[in-house]
Motif scaffolding. Sequence first.
Motif, PDB file in Angstrom:
ATOM      1  N   ASN A 211       0.867  -1.175   0.000  1.00  0.00           N
ATOM      2  CA  ASN A 211       0.000   0.000   0.000  1.00  0.00           C
ATOM      3  C   ASN A 211       0.905   1.226   0.000  1.00  0.00           C
ATOM      4  O   ASN A 211       2.124   1.109  -0.143  1.00  0.00           O
ATOM      5  CB  ASN A 211      -0.955  -0.015   1.207  1.00  0.00           C
ATOM      6  N   GLY A 212       0.327   2.407   0.177  1.00  0.00           N
ATOM      7  CA  GLY A 212       1.128   3.617   0.105  1.00  0.00           C
ATOM      8  C   GLY A 212       2.241   3.666   1.124  1.00  0.00           C
ATOM      9  O   GLY A 212       3.314   4.206   0.873  1.00  0.00           O
ATOM     10  N   VAL A 213       2.009   3.073   2.282  1.00  0.00           N
ATOM     11  CA  VAL A 213       3.001   3.096   3.349  1.00  0.00           C
ATOM     12  C   VAL A 213       4.101   2.065   3.101  1.00  0.00           C
ATOM     13  O   VAL A 213       5.277   2.312   3.374  1.00  0.00           O
ATOM     14  CB  VAL A 213       2.329   2.825   4.714  1.00  0.00           C
ATOM     15  N   THR A 214       3.733   0.905   2.579  1.00  0.00           N
ATOM     16  CA  THR A 214       4.694  -0.194   2.438  1.00  0.00           C
ATOM     17  C   THR A 214       5.342  -0.263   1.050  1.00  0.00           C
ATOM     18  O   THR A 214       6.064  -1.221   0.766  1.00  0.00           O
ATOM     19  CB  THR A 214       4.026  -1.546   2.737  1.00  0.00           C
ATOM     20  N   LEU A 215       5.119   0.731   0.197  1.00  0.00           N
ATOM     21  CA  LEU A 215       5.708   0.711  -1.146  1.00  0.00           C
ATOM     22  C   LEU A 215       7.235   0.573  -1.109  1.00  0.00           C
ATOM     23  O   LEU A 215       7.793  -0.248  -1.857  1.00  0.00           O
ATOM     24  CB  LEU A 215       5.302   1.962  -1.921  1.00  0.00           C
ATOM     25  N   PRO A 216       7.956   1.336  -0.263  1.00  0.00           N
ATOM     26  CA  PRO A 216       9.413   1.157  -0.225  1.00  0.00           C
ATOM     27  C   PRO A 216       9.816  -0.277   0.152  1.00  0.00           C
ATOM     28  O   PRO A 216      10.789  -0.810  -0.366  1.00  0.00           O
ATOM     29  CB  PRO A 216       9.867   2.161   0.834  1.00  0.00           C
ATOM     30  N   TYR A 217       9.046  -0.888   1.035  1.00  0.00           N
ATOM     31  CA  TYR A 217       9.307  -2.266   1.460  1.00  0.00           C
ATOM     32  C   TYR A 217       9.081  -3.238   0.301  1.00  0.00           C
ATOM     33  O   TYR A 217       9.865  -4.165   0.073  1.00  0.00           O
ATOM     34  CB  TYR A 217       8.387  -2.567   2.631  1.00  0.00           C
ATOM     35  N   ALA A 218       8.017  -3.005  -0.469  1.00  0.00           N
ATOM     36  CA  ALA A 218       7.713  -3.878  -1.599  1.00  0.00           C
ATOM     37  C   ALA A 218       8.752  -3.753  -2.703  1.00  0.00           C
ATOM     38  O   ALA A 218       9.042  -4.723  -3.409  1.00  0.00           O
ATOM     39  CB  ALA A 218       6.320  -3.555  -2.146  1.00  0.00           C
ATOM     40  N   LEU A 219       9.305  -2.553  -2.869  1.00  0.00           N
ATOM     41  CA  LEU A 219      10.294  -2.321  -3.923  1.00  0.00           C
ATOM     42  C   LEU A 219      11.729  -2.451  -3.412  1.00  0.00           C
ATOM     43  O   LEU A 219      12.678  -2.210  -4.160  1.00  0.00           O
ATOM     44  CB  LEU A 219      10.086  -0.929  -4.530  1.00  0.00           C
ATOM     45  N   ALA A 220      11.887  -2.838  -2.156  1.00  0.00           N
ATOM     46  CA  ALA A 220      13.216  -3.010  -1.549  1.00  0.00           C
ATOM     47  C   ALA A 220      14.027  -1.724  -1.565  1.00  0.00           C
ATOM     48  O   ALA A 220      15.246  -1.751  -1.680  1.00  0.00           O
ATOM     49  CB  ALA A 220      13.992  -4.138  -2.232  1.00  0.00           C
ATOM     50  N   ARG A 221      13.337  -0.594  -1.434  1.00  0.00           N
ATOM     51  CA  ARG A 221      14.030   0.673  -1.257  1.00  0.00           C
ATOM     52  C   ARG A 221      14.472   0.782   0.203  1.00  0.00           C
ATOM     53  O   ARG A 221      14.007   0.002   1.045  1.00  0.00           O
ATOM     54  CB  ARG A 221      13.089   1.839  -1.571  1.00  0.00           C
ATOM     55  N   PRO A 222      15.327   1.723   0.532  1.00  0.00           N
ATOM     56  CA  PRO A 222      15.662   1.923   1.950  1.00  0.00           C
ATOM     57  C   PRO A 222      14.389   2.140   2.766  1.00  0.00           C
ATOM     58  O   PRO A 222      13.545   2.964   2.402  1.00  0.00           O
ATOM     59  CB  PRO A 222      16.535   3.170   1.927  1.00  0.00           C
ATOM     60  N   ASN A 223      14.218   1.377   3.827  1.00  0.00           N
ATOM     61  CA  ASN A 223      13.030   1.492   4.669  1.00  0.00           C
ATOM     62  C   ASN A 223      13.353   0.944   6.050  1.00  0.00           C
ATOM     63  O   ASN A 223      14.341   0.216   6.214  1.00  0.00           O
ATOM     64  CB  ASN A 223      11.842   0.755   4.029  1.00  0.00           C
ATOM     65  N   PRO A 224      12.548   1.281   7.055  1.00  0.00           N
ATOM     66  CA  PRO A 224      12.842   0.840   8.425  1.00  0.00           C
ATOM     67  C   PRO A 224      12.840  -0.669   8.585  1.00  0.00           C
ATOM     68  O   PRO A 224      13.472  -1.212   9.492  1.00  0.00           O
ATOM     69  CB  PRO A 224      11.718   1.478   9.254  1.00  0.00           C
ATOM     70  N   GLY A 225      12.122  -1.349   7.718  1.00  0.00           N
ATOM     71  CA  GLY A 225      12.088  -2.796   7.789  1.00  0.00           C
ATOM     72  C   GLY A 225      10.988  -3.330   8.686  1.00  0.00           C
ATOM     73  O   GLY A 225      10.361  -2.593   9.444  1.00  0.00           O
ATOM     74  N   VAL A 226      10.759  -4.634   8.580  1.00  0.00           N
ATOM     75  CA  VAL A 226       9.744  -5.319   9.382  1.00  0.00           C
ATOM     76  C   VAL A 226      10.439  -6.398  10.188  1.00  0.00           C
ATOM     77  O   VAL A 226      11.023  -7.322   9.621  1.00  0.00           O
ATOM     78  CB  VAL A 226       8.662  -5.944   8.477  1.00  0.00           C
ATOM     79  N   PRO A 227      10.411  -6.299  11.506  1.00  0.00           N
ATOM     80  CA  PRO A 227      11.142  -7.267  12.338  1.00  0.00           C
ATOM     81  C   PRO A 227      10.424  -8.610  12.426  1.00  0.00           C
ATOM     82  O   PRO A 227       9.198  -8.688  12.393  1.00  0.00           O
ATOM     83  CB  PRO A 227      11.195  -6.582  13.706  1.00  0.00           C
ATOM     84  N   ASP A 228      11.205  -9.664  12.547  1.00  0.00           N
ATOM     85  CA  ASP A 228      10.688 -11.006  12.797  1.00  0.00           C
ATOM     86  C   ASP A 228      11.165 -11.396  14.198  1.00  0.00           C
ATOM     87  O   ASP A 228      12.339 -11.734  14.388  1.00  0.00           O
ATOM     88  CB  ASP A 228      11.238 -11.988  11.756  1.00  0.00           C
ATOM     89  N   PRO A 229      10.279 -11.343  15.185  1.00  0.00           N
ATOM     90  CA  PRO A 229      10.681 -11.641  16.565  1.00  0.00           C
ATOM     91  C   PRO A 229      11.245 -13.047  16.728  1.00  0.00           C
ATOM     92  O   PRO A 229      12.075 -13.289  17.615  1.00  0.00           O
ATOM     93  CB  PRO A 229       9.376 -11.478  17.367  1.00  0.00           C
ATOM     94  N   GLY A 230      10.827 -13.957  15.870  1.00  0.00           N
ATOM     95  CA  GLY A 230      11.273 -15.333  16.001  1.00  0.00           C
ATOM     96  C   GLY A 230      12.734 -15.542  15.656  1.00  0.00           C
ATOM     97  O   GLY A 230      13.371 -16.475  16.163  1.00  0.00           O
ATOM     98  N   THR A 231      13.274 -14.693  14.804  1.00  0.00           N
ATOM     99  CA  THR A 231      14.671 -14.845  14.385  1.00  0.00           C
ATOM    100  C   THR A 231      15.530 -13.632  14.697  1.00  0.00           C
ATOM    101  O   THR A 231      16.756 -13.704  14.622  1.00  0.00           O
ATOM    102  CB  THR A 231      14.740 -15.089  12.866  1.00  0.00           C
ATOM    103  N   GLY A 232      14.890 -12.510  15.032  1.00  0.00           N
ATOM    104  CA  GLY A 232      15.633 -11.277  15.259  1.00  0.00           C
ATOM    105  C   GLY A 232      16.033 -10.586  13.966  1.00  0.00           C
ATOM    106  O   GLY A 232      16.735  -9.569  13.981  1.00  0.00           O
ATOM    107  N   ALA A 468      16.356  -8.647   5.135  1.00  0.00           N
ATOM    108  CA  ALA A 468      17.250  -7.519   5.192  1.00  0.00           C
ATOM    109  C   ALA A 468      18.211  -7.555   4.039  1.00  0.00           C
ATOM    110  O   ALA A 468      18.413  -8.566   3.427  1.00  0.00           O
ATOM    111  CB  ALA A 468      18.022  -7.571   6.492  1.00  0.00           C
ATOM    112  N   GLY A 469      18.849  -6.424   3.807  1.00  0.00           N
ATOM    113  CA  GLY A 469      19.750  -6.343   2.694  1.00  0.00           C
ATOM    114  C   GLY A 469      18.964  -6.269   1.442  1.00  0.00           C
ATOM    115  O   GLY A 469      19.083  -7.085   0.551  1.00  0.00           O
ATOM    116  N   ALA A 470      18.064  -5.311   1.364  1.00  0.00           N
ATOM    117  CA  ALA A 470      17.156  -5.177   0.241  1.00  0.00           C
ATOM    118  C   ALA A 470      17.741  -5.574  -1.077  1.00  0.00           C
ATOM    119  O   ALA A 470      17.369  -6.544  -1.655  1.00  0.00           O
ATOM    120  CB  ALA A 470      16.686  -3.749   0.174  1.00  0.00           C
ATOM    121  N   GLU A 471      18.681  -4.813  -1.589  1.00  0.00           N
ATOM    122  CA  GLU A 471      19.225  -5.094  -2.911  1.00  0.00           C
ATOM    123  C   GLU A 471      20.328  -6.126  -2.788  1.00  0.00           C
ATOM    124  O   GLU A 471      21.244  -5.983  -2.025  1.00  0.00           O
ATOM    125  CB  GLU A 471      19.798  -3.823  -3.520  1.00  0.00           C
ATOM    126  N   SER A 472      20.207  -7.233  -3.569  1.00  0.00           N
ATOM    127  CA  SER A 472      21.304  -8.167  -3.549  1.00  0.00           C
ATOM    128  C   SER A 472      22.414  -7.696  -4.429  1.00  0.00           C
ATOM    129  O   SER A 472      22.200  -6.966  -5.350  1.00  0.00           O
ATOM    130  CB  SER A 472      20.883  -9.542  -4.000  1.00  0.00           C
TER     131      SER A 472
END
Length: 498
Positions: A211-232, A468-472
Amino acid sequence: MAPPSWQGHAAAVLSVPLLILVVAPSTTAIGVNYGTKGDNLPPPATVASFLANRTRIDRVKLFDTNPDMVRAFAGTGIAVMVTAGNGDIPKLATKDGAGAWVAANVAPYYPSTDISLVSVGNEIMDTADKALISNLVPAMRALKAALVAAGYPKIRVSTPHSLGILSVSEPPSASRFRDGFDRAVFAPMLAFHRQSRSPFMVNPYPYFGYNGVTLPYALARPNPGVPDPGTGITYTSMFEAQLDSVYSAMKKLGFEDVEIAVGETGWPTKAEDGQIGVSTAEAAEYNRYLIGEASGGSGTPLMPKRTFETYIFALFNENLKPGPVAERNFGLFYANLTPVYDVGLMKDGVKTAATPAPAPDESKAAQSAVKKDDVEAAAAPEETAASASAPGPSSVDGEASSKATGPSPSEAPSQSGSTGEDKTPEKEEGGGDAPPPAASASGPPDEASETAAKDVDAAGGGKTPAPAGAESQGSSNLRVPVSCLLTVALSLALTGGI
């Protein structure tokens, strides 16, 4: 898998003075989905010649076994994935049925056409058809046995899945397959993949989950990221998170060693009016990232150093596809074989044409403004893409045998959160939640079932965090064969150079 490192052999040649090193630029190989729901597309032979001579695309995925299309890729060096129709699955589950299918759809073309994989149906788990689902794994086994019996052991067998196969998709560490199907379908299927060394194929689409908020996340642009508590792990790429979700579900069943392939993913260049994040710029951004991710060797947080056999959706904009505007605008190339945007797939470095392609809803006459000869000229290796800038319509033989090949979001991302269009036409063709109509054994595969996946992607898979590490990193590492260095050392020693 990451390419082998040569640094370990450096000690053998440290005394060699390297005066000049000339390294050829790295090449990127990628696959594409070749759909044919358009009235202005070039003939298969022209397409095959163009891909082989002008692009770095080294494999294609077909949504059926159209003879003209399969035959067109003979001798091109391009690997071809063919698809057995959904309606063929019950017969394919029998020894005789699988043998007959191989005799009719593989034997006449292989090995002249490099059929590398047979897809058994398309997103079968989303059809809700119990007969298809219960026969899916038996059909895969029988088809593989028939291929081996016919003398084609190298041809792999798989089937594509939407992310709807996951009952939980976020965070990735908590992901698991749908209850009931995990042990009844996916455990035996993954055992088959392990035994036959074939990939588990999924169709992840960040486009259907942003959506409008998660577009950078979907396109792997620099973004705060989404944490996974199970793996850190903090994921900054939705695509990587989706792949790791699939991996986690596989691991819970004990099959984390099975390779994962990406059967479809892409980003449209046009969508509904007012929808943010959709243009040629975003499509190019996503696919450029995707190519690097697939071939760069960095893998994902849970699958480091893996590469993924990947097929971009799609080769062409297909103007006859029903549904939302985006359905008709996922193409990498216009019908005249001019790139819609540049992601480095052209061998000659040709950029996009200055003249935009016709709008998908224009008349057939407007979309077919070019002569056939111009389109065919674009496929010639000595011609430049610019010489094919005039569109050239020509029908594709067997078009009727190809059903919808592209995604059709029921909740396509937009600023308003609504698309104003549904996927009814696609569901009528066999996709969605309702069981598809039974197709004849000789009929086309039910491509439209892929659209059901997109609904679930938007509802769950798209929300999954990405690694993490958006762009390979691209495959630009300097690698010099040790044999070359040793040859240099020996030559210098013989001539007194050292």
